[in-house]
Design an enzyme around this catalytic site. Structure first.
Site, mmCIF file in Angstrom:
data_model
loop_
_atom_site.group_PDB
_atom_site.id
_atom_site.type_symbol
_atom_site.label_atom_id
_atom_site.label_comp_id
_atom_site.label_asym_id
_atom_site.label_seq_id
_atom_site.Cartn_x
_atom_site.Cartn_y
_atom_site.Cartn_z
ATOM 1 N N CYS A 135 0.818 -1.219 0.000
ATOM 2 C CA CYS A 135 0.000 0.000 0.000
ATOM 3 C C CYS A 135 0.854 1.273 0.000
ATOM 4 O O CYS A 135 0.535 2.243 -0.685
ATOM 5 C CB CYS A 135 -0.950 -0.008 1.196
ATOM 6 N N HIS A 247 -2.865 6.204 4.433
ATOM 7 C CA HIS A 247 -1.439 6.324 4.745
ATOM 8 C C HIS A 247 -0.919 7.666 4.238
ATOM 9 O O HIS A 247 -1.301 8.122 3.156
ATOM 10 C CB HIS A 247 -0.631 5.231 4.031
#
Length: 349
Positions: A135, A247
């Site tokens: 990710c 994130h």
């Protein structure tokens, strides 16, 4: 987009997990041309219901499923499942797009971020497997690619600020229960993480390696080289933060050729998959809170770094369950369909 005749039969492995559910949502949202969608899970989750658009589907057992007429398998069930099942499913003729790290470093398996290296997807036929990157890597390379094309990246220093959803549903529950415990003077027990995550940050994701880097940091370094350019030097510090979804990354880049912050801003504004939100004022940037539930990779705080020649610093944020996982996997499937790299097997039968 597709009628029953032209649709593809899709199976989602790990359909009851965070990313599996997100994959089902995104397939429906983007009107992917499906003839049928089959949610698969381990025996433990058998019979659980998941939603696909306005329909409710019941999960079937991965272990007994016949993939002979399935076109694409979107797999998000962890490395062990992927190592065992991806080759078996690929051998039955379906293309596996796997979210785990199991196949990312295999030379015969393309590692794809569609905005960056869609052309490499054509290499799937060696094993019928395509890997989805970590990710943190996915959002990083989306931002780096257009800048690399413009001025050639020499070196990258990145610090990640990774949300707990990247560690699964139990990790999200742990942040929630610890936060509540702090306010009710209960005990904030750490089970999923090595230390308390509520009101804290943990500079440790995945296992430690010989050189002192963690596996997560190594993944970002190795995958960026494979996807973007093996000549790029990269160092990473991966940190878990008490955020549920999305994130963030503080990125510092050294280029071979001069590039100003203004030039970088213009280049990124025109690049696929990116939204630049960069006003030099209070709130003129994106935080994980705004990026959650959104598709783009956001870039903010673009500025020149005078401590190196041709240096830039910027801030990158994306929803790790979407661009970092589910959305990227579905975009890979769209590449296969749109470039006619696969056709529905049922129609051919």
């Amino acid at each position: 987009m597709g009628s029953e005749a032209t649709g593809f039969k899709i199976a989602v492995v790990g359909a009851t997990g965070n990313v599996g559910r997100e994959i089902l949502d995104i397939l429906a949202e983007r009107a992917f041309p499906v003839s049928e969608v089959v949610p698969l899970a381990s025996r433990r989750s058998l019979g659980q219901e998941v939603s696909f658009g306005d329909r409710t589907l019941v999960t079937k057992d991965l272990a007994t499923y016949d993939f002979s007429d399935t076109d694409i398998v979107l797999m998000s069930a962890g490395g062990d499942v992927a190592r065992e099942w991806a080759p078996k499913i690929g051998a039955q003729g379906a293309v596996v797009i796997d979210n785990s790290s199991a196949w990312r470093y295999d030379a015969d398996v393309p590692l794809i971020v569609p905005e960056v290296n869609a052309d490499a997807a054509a290499g799937f036929s060696k094993r019928n497997i395509i890997a989805n990157p970590n990710c943190s890597t996915a959002q990083l390379v989306v931002a780096l690619k257009p800048l690399h094309d413009a001025a050639t990246i020499k070196r990258v220093v990145v610090a990640t600020y990774q949300s707990v959803s990247g560690a699964g549903k139990e990790a999200m529950d742990e942040l929630f229960s610890q936060t509540r415990a702090v306010f009710t003077t209960g005990e904030a027990k750490a089970e999923k993480f090595t230390k308390r995550i509520a009101f804290n940050v943990i500079p440790h994701i995945d296992v430690f390696m010989e050189d002192g880097y963690t596996k997560e940091e190594w993944k970002v370094m190795a995958e960026t080289k494979k996807i973007l350019d093996p000549a790029i030097k990269l160092t990473c510090t991966a940190v878990r933060v008490p955020v549920f979804i999305a994130h963030s990354e503080a990125v510092n880049v050294e280029f071979e050729r001069p590039i100003t912050a203004d030039e970088a801003r213009d280049i990124l504004r025109q690049a696929p998959g990116i939204l630049v939100v960069d006003k030099r004022e209070n709130g003129g940037y994106i935080t994980p809170h705004e990026a959650a539930g959104e598709d783009p990779t956001y870039v903010s705080r673009i500025r020149e770094d005078a401590t190196v020649e041709n240096g830039l610093s910027f801030w990158v944020v994306a929803d790790n369950l979407r661009k970092g996982a589910a959305l990227n996997a579905v975009q890979i499937a769209e590449v296969l369909v749109n470039r006619k790299l696969i056709s529905p097997r049922k129609a051919a039968a």
